[in-house]
Motif scaffolding. Structure first.
Motif, PDB file in Angstrom:
ATOM      1  N   ASP A 203       0.717  -1.219   0.002  1.00  0.00           N
ATOM      2  CA  ASP A 203       0.107   0.069   0.011  1.00  0.00           C
ATOM      3  C   ASP A 203       0.671   1.325  -0.064  1.00  0.00           C
ATOM      4  O   ASP A 203       0.467   2.262  -0.652  1.00  0.00           O
ATOM      5  CB  ASP A 203      -1.137   0.028   1.260  1.00  0.00           C
ATOM      6  N   ARG A 204       1.937   1.114   0.707  1.00  0.00           N
ATOM      7  CA  ARG A 204       2.733   2.471   0.677  1.00  0.00           C
ATOM      8  C   ARG A 204       3.355   2.592  -0.553  1.00  0.00           C
ATOM      9  O   ARG A 204       3.320   3.633  -1.045  1.00  0.00           O
ATOM     10  CB  ARG A 204       4.061   2.107   1.590  1.00  0.00           C
ATOM     11  N   ARG A 205       3.679   1.618  -1.493  1.00  0.00           N
ATOM     12  CA  ARG A 205       4.227   1.994  -2.697  1.00  0.00           C
ATOM     13  C   ARG A 205       3.159   2.413  -3.522  1.00  0.00           C
ATOM     14  O   ARG A 205       3.393   3.236  -4.530  1.00  0.00           O
ATOM     15  CB  ARG A 205       4.901   0.634  -3.329  1.00  0.00           C
ATOM     16  N   LEU A 206       1.890   1.793  -3.511  1.00  0.00           N
ATOM     17  CA  LEU A 206       0.945   2.579  -4.447  1.00  0.00           C
ATOM     18  C   LEU A 206       0.410   3.838  -3.924  1.00  0.00           C
ATOM     19  O   LEU A 206       0.156   4.893  -4.786  1.00  0.00           O
ATOM     20  CB  LEU A 206      -0.376   1.492  -4.224  1.00  0.00           C
ATOM     21  N   ALA A 207       0.472   4.389  -2.583  1.00  0.00           N
ATOM     22  CA  ALA A 207       0.094   5.476  -2.021  1.00  0.00           C
ATOM     23  C   ALA A 207       1.274   6.632  -2.898  1.00  0.00           C
ATOM     24  O   ALA A 207       0.763   7.654  -3.072  1.00  0.00           O
ATOM     25  CB  ALA A 207       0.066   5.532  -0.842  1.00  0.00           C
ATOM     26  N   ASP A 208       2.380   6.090  -2.842  1.00  0.00           N
ATOM     27  CA  ASP A 208       3.579   7.062  -3.364  1.00  0.00           C
ATOM     28  C   ASP A 208       3.485   7.108  -4.815  1.00  0.00           C
ATOM     29  O   ASP A 208       3.591   8.353  -5.111  1.00  0.00           O
ATOM     30  CB  ASP A 208       5.008   6.527  -2.915  1.00  0.00           C
ATOM     31  N   HIS A 209       3.009   6.125  -5.527  1.00  0.00           N
ATOM     32  CA  HIS A 209       2.878   6.486  -6.881  1.00  0.00           C
ATOM     33  C   HIS A 209       1.679   7.210  -7.319  1.00  0.00           C
ATOM     34  O   HIS A 209       1.766   8.364  -7.823  1.00  0.00           O
ATOM     35  CB  HIS A 209       2.756   5.041  -7.607  1.00  0.00           C
TER      36      HIS A 209
END
Length: 341
Positions: A203-209
């Protein structure tokens, strides 16, 4: 940028190039071809994507906040049609981005293992749920930074529901794939910014993108391009309507002119007919008078001719007889007068 430079840029943006009477800055007008029209409309990709993975560097044209202020002031008085130049610029940039997206899709199709249509649909569902989670998390972080905690908490509750759907979709995808193939990272190309997204991204990677500057910058560019296109279509419709109104107005004016010319021609024709009738009446009257005079003169001439012919037949007059007759008549009148006395 220092605080003084920030204040100077803010004053330029508010007051334009003439804020301090610097004539050197006023030499370049916002209408100059060297000035970036996309910058004047606050949609230049060089400004929006600065500092991202796709930083384009400095624009080859002039960027100046004071010139943007001059344009905003002038655009309130008249339409400058700079939107067309900006639309062409953004269309070429988005077309290049879409081309890179298609090339990335082709490379992924060549390198990744072939899977069936059913498995591909299940993987696509997982990707869509990942994208939804990333957008919701980015929105929640934005609301939390703005101080809207309640709305942020509501969005986080929606994220938990989407996570449960994602877990079910991942279970279906795992059951349809071998364990070795499932562990392989399945990539997907973002349709907005052409970046790669993994099927097993956290989720962190998706939120950053989805909350990052690159993705949001491409969203801003695409939305601005849609606005320019809709404005261009609206302007075209207005032009066509105004053109139609002018045509109708010209047609009505031409019809009125034709009607007026017809009425004038009818009036001229009537006046001409009345003049011709009066002229013909006068001509007939004059001809009758001339014929009557001619007839009278002919009768007089004939009477004179008959009298002359009769006189010639009677011979010369006897002047003695006439004188004696005159004397006798005068004597009779004298005797009549004496008798009455």
């Amino acid at each position: 940028m220092s605080a003084q430079a920030q204040m100077r840029a803010l004053l330029d943006q508010l007051m334009g190039t003439a804020r301090d009477g610097d004539e050197t800055r006023q030499r370049v007008k916002f209408t100059d071809d060297r000035v970036c029209k996309s910058h004047l409309l606050d949609c230049c990709p060089h400004d929006i994507l600065a500092g991202t993975r796709m930083d384009l560097g400095e624009c080859t044209k002039i960027h100046d906040l004071a010139l943007r202020a001059d344009y905003e002031i002038a655009s309130k008085e008249r339409d400058l049609f700079f939107e067309l130049d900006a639309m062409d610029h953004l269309e070429s940039f988005i077309a290049e981005c879409d081309r890179r997206t298609e090339l990335a899709k082709k490379r992924l199709a060549e390198t990744q293992e072939e899977i069936s249509a059913e498995v591909s649909a299940k993987a696509e569902k997982v990707h869509e749920l990942n994208e939804e989670i990333g957008k919701l998390l980015a929105k929640a972080e934005q609301l939390g930074a703005e101080g809207n905690v309640d709305e942020s908490q509501k969005i986080l509750m929606e994220v938990e529901k989407v996570r449960a759907k994602k877990k079910e979709a991942e279970e279906e995808y795992r059951n349809s794939m071998p364990a070795s193939s499932f562990q392989q990272q399945k990539l997907r190309v973002c349709e907005v910014c052409s970046a790669y997204l993994g099927l097993h991204d956290n989720d962190r990677r998706l939120a950053d993108h989805f909350g990052g500057k690159l993705h949001l910058g491409f969203i801003q560019i695409r939305e601005k391009l849609d606005q320019l296109r809709s404005g261009s279509r609206t302007r075209d419709r207005r032009r066509s309507r105004s053109r139609d109104r002018r045509r109708r107005r010209s047609r009505s004016t031409s019809r009125e002119r034709r009607k007026l010319s017809r009425s004038r021609s009818r009036d001229r024709h009537r006046r001409h007919r009345s003049r011709s009738r009066s002229h013909s009446r006068g001509h007939r009257r004059a001809s009758r008078d001339r014929s009557a005079k001619y007839k009278f003169s002919r009768e007089r001439a004939s009477r004179e001719e008959s009298w002359e012919s009769g006189r010639s037949e009677r011979g010369p007059p006897d002047w003695r007889l006439e004188s004696s007759n005159g004397k006798m008549a005068s004597r009779r009148s004298e005797e009549k007068e004496a008798g009455e006395i």
